[in-house]
Design an enzyme around this catalytic site. Sequence first.
Site, PDB file in Angstrom:
ATOM      1  CB  ALA A  68      -5.732   7.133   7.025  1.00 49.19           C
TER       2      ALA A  68
ATOM      3  N   GLY B 167      -7.937   7.491   2.344  1.00 45.40           N
ATOM      4  CA  GLY B 167      -8.327   8.595   2.946  1.00 45.40           C
ATOM      5  C   GLY B 167      -7.804   9.965   1.933  1.00 45.40           C
TER       6      GLY B 167
ATOM      7  CD  GLU C 262     -12.042   7.528   2.643  1.00 44.49           C
ATOM      8  OE1 GLU C 262     -11.077   7.280   3.243  1.00 44.49           O
ATOM      9  OE2 GLU C 262     -13.086   6.839   2.896  1.00 44.49           O
TER      10      GLU C 262
ATOM     11  CD  GLU D 199      -9.702   2.956   2.243  1.00 50.18           C
ATOM     12  OE1 GLU D 199     -10.084   2.534   0.957  1.00 50.18           O
ATOM     13  OE2 GLU D 199     -10.130   4.316   2.415  1.00 50.18           O
TER      14      GLU D 199
HETATM   15  N1  CO8 Z   1       0.501   5.702   5.379  1.00 50.48           N
HETATM   16  C1  CO8 Z   1       1.895   5.828   6.013  1.00 50.48           C
HETATM   17  N2  CO8 Z   1       2.897   6.012   4.957  1.00 50.48           N
HETATM   18  C2  CO8 Z   1       2.689   5.784   3.715  1.00 50.48           C
HETATM   19  C3  CO8 Z   1       1.390   5.788   3.182  1.00 50.48           C
HETATM   20  C4  CO8 Z   1       0.403   5.677   4.238  1.00 50.48           C
HETATM   21  N3  CO8 Z   1      -0.893   5.569   3.629  1.00 50.48           N
HETATM   22  N4  CO8 Z   1       1.713   5.623   1.769  1.00 50.48           N
HETATM   23  C5  CO8 Z   1       2.970   5.657   1.485  1.00 50.48           C
HETATM   24  N5  CO8 Z   1       3.712   5.790   2.769  1.00 50.48           N
HETATM   25  C6  CO8 Z   1       5.043   5.692   2.803  1.00 50.48           C
HETATM   26  C7  CO8 Z   1       5.662   4.722   2.814  1.00 50.48           C
HETATM   27  O1  CO8 Z   1       5.628   3.784   3.720  1.00 50.48           O
HETATM   28  C8  CO8 Z   1       7.015   5.064   2.305  1.00 50.48           C
HETATM   29  O2  CO8 Z   1       7.774   5.497   3.375  1.00 50.48           O
HETATM   30  P1  CO8 Z   1       9.311   4.861   3.474  1.00 50.48           P
HETATM   31  O3  CO8 Z   1      10.107   5.554   2.729  1.00 50.48           O
HETATM   32  O4  CO8 Z   1       9.590   5.115   5.060  1.00 50.48           O
HETATM   33  O5  CO8 Z   1       9.096   3.272   3.794  1.00 50.48           O
HETATM   34  C9  CO8 Z   1       6.835   6.343   1.620  1.00 50.48           C
HETATM   35  O6  CO8 Z   1       5.784   6.884   2.108  1.00 50.48           O
HETATM   36  C10 CO8 Z   1       6.861   6.084   0.176  1.00 50.48           C
HETATM   37  O7  CO8 Z   1       5.940   5.171  -0.239  1.00 50.48           O
HETATM   38  P2  CO8 Z   1       6.393   3.845  -1.328  1.00 50.48           P
HETATM   39  O8  CO8 Z   1       8.079   3.671  -1.114  1.00 50.48           O
HETATM   40  O9  CO8 Z   1       5.467   2.599  -0.889  1.00 50.48           O
HETATM   41  O10 CO8 Z   1       6.212   4.593  -2.616  1.00 50.48           O
HETATM   42  P3  CO8 Z   1       5.900   3.778  -3.946  1.00 50.48           P
HETATM   43  O11 CO8 Z   1       5.950   4.845  -5.172  1.00 50.48           O
HETATM   44  O12 CO8 Z   1       6.399   2.626  -4.040  1.00 50.48           O
HETATM   45  O13 CO8 Z   1       4.242   3.417  -3.823  1.00 50.48           O
HETATM   46  C11 CO8 Z   1       1.918   3.894  -3.247  1.00 50.48           C
HETATM   47  C12 CO8 Z   1       3.327   4.402  -3.762  1.00 50.48           C
HETATM   48  C13 CO8 Z   1       1.293   2.860  -4.195  1.00 50.48           C
HETATM   49  C14 CO8 Z   1       1.113   4.963  -2.898  1.00 50.48           C
HETATM   50  C15 CO8 Z   1       2.212   3.099  -1.854  1.00 50.48           C
HETATM   51  O14 CO8 Z   1       2.856   3.869  -0.921  1.00 50.48           O
HETATM   52  C16 CO8 Z   1       0.834   2.506  -1.032  1.00 50.48           C
HETATM   53  O15 CO8 Z   1       0.337   1.568  -1.590  1.00 50.48           O
HETATM   54  N6  CO8 Z   1       0.620   3.404  -0.096  1.00 50.48           N
HETATM   55  C17 CO8 Z   1      -0.564   2.806   0.718  1.00 50.48           C
HETATM   56  C18 CO8 Z   1      -1.864   3.400   0.109  1.00 50.48           C
HETATM   57  C19 CO8 Z   1      -3.022   2.770   1.009  1.00 50.48           C
HETATM   58  O16 CO8 Z   1      -3.216   1.843   1.411  1.00 50.48           O
HETATM   59  N7  CO8 Z   1      -3.808   4.048   1.326  1.00 50.48           N
HETATM   60  C20 CO8 Z   1      -4.855   3.584   2.212  1.00 50.48           C
HETATM   61  C21 CO8 Z   1      -4.610   3.753   3.510  1.00 50.48           C
HETATM   62  S1  CO8 Z   1      -5.859   3.417   4.824  1.00 50.48           S
HETATM   63  C22 CO8 Z   1      -6.866   4.728   4.714  1.00 50.48           C
HETATM   64  O17 CO8 Z   1      -6.757   5.560   4.266  1.00 50.48           O
HETATM   65  C23 CO8 Z   1      -8.094   4.592   5.546  1.00 50.48           C
HETATM   66  C24 CO8 Z   1      -8.953   5.995   5.394  1.00 50.48           C
HETATM   67  C25 CO8 Z   1      -9.969   5.803   6.511  1.00 50.48           C
HETATM   68  C26 CO8 Z   1      -9.593   5.987   8.004  1.00 50.48           C
HETATM   69  C27 CO8 Z   1     -10.818   6.568   8.894  1.00 50.48           C
HETATM   70  C28 CO8 Z   1     -10.523   5.971  10.234  1.00 50.48           C
HETATM   71  C29 CO8 Z   1     -11.705   6.603  10.854  1.00 50.48           C
END
Ligand code: CO8
Length: 258
Positions: free
Chosen positions: A66, A109, A112, A132
Site C-alpha cells: 500500500a 498490500g 495481499e 507492515e
Molecule cells: N509506498 C509508497 N512508495 C513506495 C512504496 C510504498 N509501499 N514502496 C516503494 N516506494 C517508492 C519509494 O519511496 C521510492 O520512491 P522515491 O524514489 O520517490 O524515493 C521508489 O518507490 C523506489 O523504491 P526504493 O528506492 O525504496 O527501491 P529499493 O529497490 O531500494 O527498495 C523495496 C525496494 C525493498 C521494495 C522498498 O521500496 C520497500 O521496502 N518498500 C516498502 C515495502 C513495504 O513496507 N510495504 C508495505 C506497505 S504497508 C501495506 O502494504 C499495508 C497494506 C494494508 C493496508 C490496508 C489498510 C486498510
Amino acid sequence: AAPYETIRIERHGRVGLITLDRPKALNAINRQLTGEVVAAAEAFDRDPAIGCIVLTGSERAFAAGADIKEMQPKSSLEMYLDDPFAAWDRFTAVRKPIVAAVAGFALGGGCELALMCDFILAADTAKFGQPEIKLGIMPGMGGSQRFTRAVGKAKAMEMCLTGRMMDAVEAERAGLVARIVPAADLLAEALKTAETIAAQSLASVQLTKEAVNRAFETTLSEGLRFERRAFQSLFATEDQKEGMTAFAEKRAPNFRNA
Ligand code: CO8
C-alpha cells in the site's frame, strides 16, 4: 479505452490483461490504483468476450505494498471512515478467474493483492513478504488471513512478525504460488495459462472457482454438498453435451457458453 492512469489494459484473445503501472512508486497501491484495478476487473468480468483475467506488475515489482506516503498522515478515524481499501472486496467478488503474474517485489498490500487473485504464477525473481510490522502497523488487506491459509501458521506467523521476504523457491515450497517460471517467460506463460482457462466453458470455470473458494469458507460436508450440486447443474448446459461428445468423437470441444 477507459482513461486509466495507474494501470494499463490489454486484450489477448479471450484474456483480459491488467498491468499495474506506477513505476516510480514500485506500483504502490494508492486510492486511485485501487479504484482503477477494481473497475478494470469488473469491466472484464462483465465482458462476454473475456474468459479469464491476468493481473501483473513490472519486472521490478508486482506491487511494493500500500502507498506508505498516502497513509502516513492518516488518523485511525480517517482510515476507519474512509476505509480506503474496502473496494478490494469488489475485486474478490469478480467471478471470472484472475491469475496473478508476479515478478519482483510483492510486499504488504502487494502480496495481499496477489493472494486475492485465484492463483499466483511467480517469476524466479519474485519476492513475497508482509513487512507492515516494520512500519508500526500490520497486514490490512488480508495478509493475516489469506497468507496464513496459503502457507500455514508457522510460516505466516514468522513472516508477519519479522517482516522478512521469501523468494520464489520458498514460496512455491510453502504453497503460496502455483508455479515458478523464468522471469523472461512470465507474461507469456501467464497469458497461455489464462487462455487455456478462457477456452473452457465459462459456467464450469466460474462454478469451479466458486467451489474451490467454498473450501475456505465452510465445513467439508457443506463444501462437498455445494460441489455436488454445482456439478449436477452443469448437466443443464449444452457445453457439457459438447464436451463429452467431442471426447467420444476424438476432437476438440467447441464450447459456446450455452
Ligand atoms: N509506498 C509508497 N512508495 C513506495 C512504496 C510504498 N509501499 N514502496 C516503494 N516506494 C517508492 C519509494 O519511496 C521510492 O520512491 P522515491 O524514489 O520517490 O524515493 C521508489 O518507490 C523506489 O523504491 P526504493 O528506492 O525504496 O527501491 P529499493 O529497490 O531500494 O527498495 C523495496 C525496494 C525493498 C521494495 C522498498 O521500496 C520497500 O521496502 N518498500 C516498502 C515495502 C513495504 O513496507 N510495504 C508495505 C506497505 S504497508 C501495506 O502494504 C499495508 C497494506 C494494508 C493496508 C490496508 C489498510 C486498510
